[in-house]
Design an enzyme around this catalytic site. Structure first.
Site, PDB file in Angstrom:
ATOM      1  N   PRO A  35       0.806  -1.229   0.000  1.00 15.12           N
ATOM      2  CA  PRO A  35       0.000   0.000   0.000  1.00 15.12           C
ATOM      3  C   PRO A  35       0.835   1.274   0.000  1.00 15.12           C
ATOM      4  CG  PRO A  35      -0.870  -1.571   1.590  1.00 15.12           C
ATOM      5  CD  PRO A  35       0.441  -2.126   1.120  1.00 15.12           C
ATOM      6  N   GLU A  61       0.198  -7.978   8.728  1.00  7.03           N
ATOM      7  CA  GLU A  61       0.432  -6.569   9.017  1.00  7.03           C
ATOM      8  C   GLU A  61       1.417  -5.937   8.043  1.00  7.03           C
ATOM      9  OE1 GLU A  61       0.284  -2.854  10.840  1.00  7.03           O
ATOM     10  OE2 GLU A  61      -1.060  -4.593  10.950  1.00  7.03           O
ATOM     11  N   ARG A  65      -2.243  -7.356 -21.651  1.00  7.10           N
ATOM     12  CA  ARG A  65      -3.022  -6.902 -22.813  1.00  7.10           C
ATOM     13  C   ARG A  65      -2.215  -5.996 -23.739  1.00  7.10           C
ATOM     14  NH1 ARG A  65      -5.501  -2.134 -22.766  1.00  7.10           N
ATOM     15  NH2 ARG A  65      -7.403  -2.958 -23.719  1.00  7.10           N
ATOM     16  N   ASP A 115      -6.388   3.439 -26.011  1.00  7.57           N
ATOM     17  CA  ASP A 115      -7.117   3.302 -24.755  1.00  7.57           C
ATOM     18  C   ASP A 115      -7.046   4.583 -23.933  1.00  7.57           C
ATOM     19  OD1 ASP A 115      -7.955   0.714 -25.069  1.00  7.57           O
ATOM     20  OD2 ASP A 115      -6.216  -0.165 -24.068  1.00  7.57           O
TER      21      ASP A 115
END
Length: 244
Positions: free
Chosen positions: A90, A117, A154, A169
């Site tokens: 994160p 954790e 992709r 895109d």
């Protein structure tokens, strides 16, 4: 491309990594994905992969030894390829289209999916990248790894079938993608814009650029600050703002 994933939950990858474009890419020999459970590499007789943090604190940390040994095994199995090792975290660098494009140039990617954790800090010395898919915390890194793998695969040659699709895109051009339509030309009194049906490619390209700018300006104006606008784009933006 070869992709290795280190995880405590290999079964999470069985469905998504075998379907759609990713499944076809593997069937056609453009991609090889290997999922390994780093619990199998634990030197502890109970096969534990986590322990309490030194100095105290809430939760458990992933130990460095199982992940280190799992990585060593991967390196031994393919010693001749350069590996980009990605730690799902994160606190990592936010993942975006540019990063997917960079990953797509690599020969061998390795993703490490965390749990609990956090990590023993020494694990970070084993990786080349620390990456996050957003400012929120998931139970583990598996879903994030799947997102990055999908966005990367992709972009590989021959995977999409139409190379232009990836190049146009949203985010690949620096703008959100313009609106698109298919048949029928009229549905429930909603009509396809006339310019798209007249066959004038120059006018169509101008309309597409203008609508991409319009959508970006309305939905993601921050994106316009990070690209260099051409004279034509500036002219179209003035038109859009005047129309607004």
């Amino acid at each position: 491309m070869k992709i290795d994933v280190l995880t405590l939950f290999p079964k999470m990858f069985e469905g998504p990594m075998g379907e759609s474009m990713i499944g076809k890419a593997q069937e056609n020999g453009h991609l090889e994905i290997n999922i390994s459970n780093f619990r199998d590499y634990s030197a502890n007789k109970h096969h534990t992969v986590d322990d309490y943090p030194y100095g105290g604190g809430a939760g458990m940390l992933l130990k460095v030894q199982p992940i280190y040994d799992n990585l060593q095994s991967i390196k031994k199995s393919s010693p001749d390829t350069k590996k980009r090792v990605v730690l799902l975290d994160p606190a990592g660098t936010p993942f975006n289209q540019k990063m997917a494009e960079d990953f797509a140039q690599e020969e061998h990617l390795v993703f490490i999916c965390g749990h609990y954790e956090g990590y023993d800090e020494r694990i970070r010395s084993l990786v080349t990248d620390e990456v996050s898919i957003g400012d929120y915390v998931l139970t583990g890194g598996e879903l994030g790894a799947m997102v990055m793998i999908d966005a990367t695969v992709r972009l590989l040659p021959e995977v999409l079938g139409n190379e232009l699709s990836a190049k146009t895109d949203s985010h690949s051009t620096g703008l959100l993608e313009h609106p698109q339509y298919t048949r029928p030309a009229v549905f429930n009194e909603m009509e396809v814009p006339e310019v798209l049906k007249n066959g004038n490619h120059k006018l169509i390209e101008r309309w597409q650029l203008k609508e991409a700018l319009r959508r970006t300006w309305i939905r993601r104006p921050d994106m316009l600050e990070s690209i260099e606008l051409t004279d034509e784009m500036n002219t179209l933006l003035k038109e859009i703002k005047h129309e607004r």
